[in-house]
Design a protein around this motif. Structure first.
Motif, mmCIF file in Angstrom:
data_model
loop_
_atom_site.group_PDB
_atom_site.id
_atom_site.type_symbol
_atom_site.label_atom_id
_atom_site.label_comp_id
_atom_site.label_asym_id
_atom_site.label_seq_id
_atom_site.Cartn_x
_atom_site.Cartn_y
_atom_site.Cartn_z
ATOM 1 N N GLN A 81 -2.126 14.780 10.752
ATOM 2 C CA GLN A 81 -2.778 13.992 9.719
ATOM 3 C C GLN A 81 -1.917 12.771 9.396
ATOM 4 O OE1 GLN A 81 -5.691 14.517 8.553
ATOM 5 N NE2 GLN A 81 -5.844 13.353 6.646
ATOM 6 N N VAL A 82 -2.548 11.601 9.423
ATOM 7 C CA VAL A 82 -1.819 10.372 9.122
ATOM 8 C C VAL A 82 -1.487 10.320 7.634
ATOM 9 C CG1 VAL A 82 -2.060 7.874 8.967
ATOM 10 C CG2 VAL A 82 -2.799 9.067 11.035
ATOM 11 N N GLN A 83 -0.277 9.916 7.342
ATOM 12 C CA GLN A 83 0.135 9.665 5.963
ATOM 13 C C GLN A 83 0.689 8.258 5.863
ATOM 14 O OE1 GLN A 83 2.824 12.930 4.942
ATOM 15 N NE2 GLN A 83 1.132 13.945 3.883
ATOM 16 N N LEU A 84 0.352 7.594 4.769
ATOM 17 C CA LEU A 84 0.808 6.230 4.514
ATOM 18 C C LEU A 84 1.464 6.197 3.139
ATOM 19 C CD1 LEU A 84 -2.469 4.431 5.648
ATOM 20 C CD2 LEU A 84 -0.387 4.704 6.999
ATOM 21 N N VAL A 85 2.674 5.676 3.081
ATOM 22 C CA VAL A 85 3.393 5.616 1.813
ATOM 23 C C VAL A 85 3.803 4.182 1.550
ATOM 24 C CG1 VAL A 85 5.370 6.437 0.495
ATOM 25 C CG2 VAL A 85 4.219 7.980 2.111
ATOM 26 N N GLU A 86 3.223 3.606 0.491
ATOM 27 C CA GLU A 86 3.517 2.224 0.129
ATOM 28 C C GLU A 86 4.660 2.146 -0.869
ATOM 29 O OE1 GLU A 86 -1.193 2.237 0.015
ATOM 30 O OE2 GLU A 86 0.419 3.549 -0.690
ATOM 31 N N SER A 87 5.329 1.008 -0.859
ATOM 32 C CA SER A 87 6.358 0.722 -1.853
ATOM 33 C C SER A 87 6.498 -0.790 -1.980
ATOM 34 C CB SER A 87 7.696 1.348 -1.465
ATOM 35 O OG SER A 87 8.150 0.824 -0.241
ATOM 36 N N GLY A 88 7.189 -1.222 -3.038
ATOM 37 C CA GLY A 88 7.505 -2.634 -3.181
ATOM 38 C C GLY A 88 6.732 -3.369 -4.249
ATOM 39 N N GLY A 89 5.784 -2.714 -4.886
ATOM 40 C CA GLY A 89 5.040 -3.394 -5.944
ATOM 41 C C GLY A 89 5.886 -3.594 -7.180
ATOM 42 N N GLY A 90 5.333 -4.325 -8.148
ATOM 43 C CA GLY A 90 6.051 -4.554 -9.386
ATOM 44 C C GLY A 90 5.464 -5.707 -10.165
ATOM 45 N N LEU A 91 6.221 -6.133 -11.170
ATOM 46 C CA LEU A 91 5.835 -7.255 -12.020
ATOM 47 C C LEU A 91 6.595 -8.495 -11.579
ATOM 48 C CD1 LEU A 91 4.503 -8.460 -14.588
ATOM 49 C CD2 LEU A 91 6.488 -7.595 -15.864
ATOM 50 N N VAL A 92 5.890 -9.585 -11.391
ATOM 51 C CA VAL A 92 6.511 -10.824 -10.945
ATOM 52 C C VAL A 92 5.837 -11.995 -11.650
ATOM 53 C CG1 VAL A 92 4.965 -11.044 -8.947
ATOM 54 C CG2 VAL A 92 7.233 -12.127 -8.895
ATOM 55 N N GLN A 93 6.597 -13.044 -11.864
ATOM 56 C CA GLN A 93 6.037 -14.234 -12.502
ATOM 57 C C GLN A 93 5.225 -15.053 -11.507
ATOM 58 O OE1 GLN A 93 9.269 -16.402 -14.333
ATOM 59 N NE2 GLN A 93 9.246 -15.092 -16.145
ATOM 60 N N LEU A 110 7.038 -11.082 -3.538
ATOM 61 C CA LEU A 110 7.236 -9.645 -3.393
ATOM 62 C C LEU A 110 7.024 -9.293 -1.930
ATOM 63 C CD1 LEU A 110 5.277 -7.972 -6.364
ATOM 64 C CD2 LEU A 110 7.754 -7.942 -6.022
ATOM 65 N N ARG A 111 7.656 -8.199 -1.493
ATOM 66 C CA ARG A 111 7.390 -7.671 -0.164
ATOM 67 C C ARG A 111 6.978 -6.212 -0.295
ATOM 68 N NH1 ARG A 111 10.997 -6.934 5.345
ATOM 69 N NH2 ARG A 111 11.936 -5.227 4.165
ATOM 70 N N LEU A 112 5.785 -5.926 0.186
ATOM 71 C CA LEU A 112 5.287 -4.552 0.212
ATOM 72 C C LEU A 112 5.597 -3.918 1.566
ATOM 73 C CD1 LEU A 112 1.749 -5.017 -1.401
ATOM 74 C CD2 LEU A 112 3.963 -4.701 -2.530
ATOM 75 N N SER A 113 5.874 -2.618 1.533
ATOM 76 C CA SER A 113 6.115 -1.860 2.760
ATOM 77 C C SER A 113 5.195 -0.655 2.790
ATOM 78 C CB SER A 113 7.563 -1.377 2.827
ATOM 79 O OG SER A 113 8.473 -2.447 2.794
ATOM 80 N N CYS A 114 4.817 -0.253 3.992
ATOM 81 C CA CYS A 114 3.980 0.940 4.177
ATOM 82 C C CYS A 114 4.515 1.694 5.377
ATOM 83 C CB CYS A 114 2.531 0.541 4.387
ATOM 84 S SG CYS A 114 1.440 1.902 4.874
ATOM 85 N N TRP A 126 -5.876 5.926 4.120
ATOM 86 C CA TRP A 126 -5.427 5.069 3.014
ATOM 87 C C TRP A 126 -4.164 5.638 2.389
ATOM 88 C CZ3 TRP A 126 -7.875 0.539 2.017
ATOM 89 C CH2 TRP A 126 -9.166 0.386 2.532
ATOM 90 N N GLY A 127 -3.307 4.729 1.928
ATOM 91 C CA GLY A 127 -2.185 5.137 1.111
ATOM 92 C C GLY A 127 -2.613 5.291 -0.336
ATOM 93 N N GLN A 128 -1.638 5.642 -1.174
ATOM 94 C CA GLN A 128 -1.956 5.916 -2.581
ATOM 95 C C GLN A 128 -2.012 4.650 -3.422
ATOM 96 O OE1 GLN A 128 1.026 6.147 -1.297
ATOM 97 N NE2 GLN A 128 2.376 5.138 -2.773
ATOM 98 N N GLY A 129 -1.523 3.552 -2.887
ATOM 99 C CA GLY A 129 -1.559 2.279 -3.589
ATOM 100 C C GLY A 129 -0.285 1.977 -4.357
ATOM 101 N N THR A 130 -0.020 0.688 -4.495
ATOM 102 C CA THR A 130 1.128 0.231 -5.281
ATOM 103 C C THR A 130 0.671 -0.943 -6.152
ATOM 104 O OG1 THR A 130 3.454 -0.487 -5.172
ATOM 105 C CG2 THR A 130 1.993 -1.322 -3.449
ATOM 106 N N GLN A 131 1.072 -0.924 -7.403
ATOM 107 C CA GLN A 131 0.593 -1.932 -8.364
ATOM 108 C C GLN A 131 1.391 -3.225 -8.217
ATOM 109 O OE1 GLN A 131 -1.949 -1.733 -10.856
ATOM 110 N NE2 GLN A 131 -1.516 -3.938 -11.055
ATOM 111 N N VAL A 132 0.658 -4.330 -8.157
ATOM 112 C CA VAL A 132 1.264 -5.659 -8.193
ATOM 113 C C VAL A 132 0.685 -6.390 -9.404
ATOM 114 C CG1 VAL A 132 1.414 -7.899 -7.044
ATOM 115 C CG2 VAL A 132 1.639 -5.788 -5.712
ATOM 116 N N THR A 133 1.564 -6.845 -10.267
ATOM 117 C CA THR A 133 1.135 -7.582 -11.461
ATOM 118 C C THR A 133 1.830 -8.931 -11.479
ATOM 119 O OG1 THR A 133 0.840 -5.516 -12.696
ATOM 120 C CG2 THR A 133 0.971 -7.564 -13.972
ATOM 121 N N VAL A 134 1.024 -9.988 -11.518
ATOM 122 C CA VAL A 134 1.562 -11.347 -11.561
ATOM 123 C C VAL A 134 1.249 -11.924 -12.937
ATOM 124 C CG1 VAL A 134 1.623 -13.609 -10.472
ATOM 125 C CG2 VAL A 134 1.115 -11.556 -9.101
ATOM 126 N N SER A 135 2.284 -12.089 -13.727
ATOM 127 C CA SER A 135 2.092 -12.515 -15.109
ATOM 128 C C SER A 135 3.370 -13.131 -15.643
ATOM 129 C CB SER A 135 1.694 -11.322 -15.969
ATOM 130 O OG SER A 135 1.596 -11.691 -17.335
#
Length: 118
Positions: free
Chosen positions: A1-13, A18-22, A108-117
């Motif tokens: 079974q394929v598994q995908l794990v994302e990382s790298g999200g966050g809050l940025v101005q 940002l760099r996301l990885s999977c 699909w991976g579980q997702g990572t939040q990216v917030t630009v604010s």
């Protein structure tokens, strides 16, 4: 079974980067077209960028010239480098793996939040 794990999200101005990885596991990485999708609050999930087995990339018009997708076969990882981020880039970013022409092989991976604010 394929598994995908994302990382790298966050809050940025706005204007930041940002760099996301999977990280891919559970099957043969090179068999799969890899992609990044995002979903903003109240909106449908949309394709951001995809990359084929051979490294050909395709981008949504809204991110062309700002985002770069890449894949490292040795690390079985796909990246999304995001520059000049805008508030409208905010959302949950999902990694996707799909084996072209083989039914039932989209993951699909579980997702990572990216917030630009500011």
């Amino acid at each position: 079974q394929v598994q995908l794990v994302e990382s790298g999200g966050g809050l940025v101005q706005p204007g930041g980067s940002l760099r996301l990885s999977c990280v891919f596991s559970g099957s043969i990485f090179s068999f799969y077209v890899m992609g990044w999708y995002r979903q903003a609050p109240g909106k449908q999930r949309e394709s951001v960028a995809t990359i084929t087995l051979g490294g050909s990339a395709d981008y949504a018009d809204s991110v062309k010239g700002r985002f770069t997708i890449s894949r490292d076969h040795g690390k079985r990882t796909v990246y999304l480098e995001m520059n000049w981020l805008k508030p409208e880039d905010t959302g949950v970013y999902f990694c996707n793996a799909a084996r072209t022409g083989v039914p039932g092989t989209t993951y699909w991976g579980q997702g990572t939040q990216v917030t630009v604010s500011s």
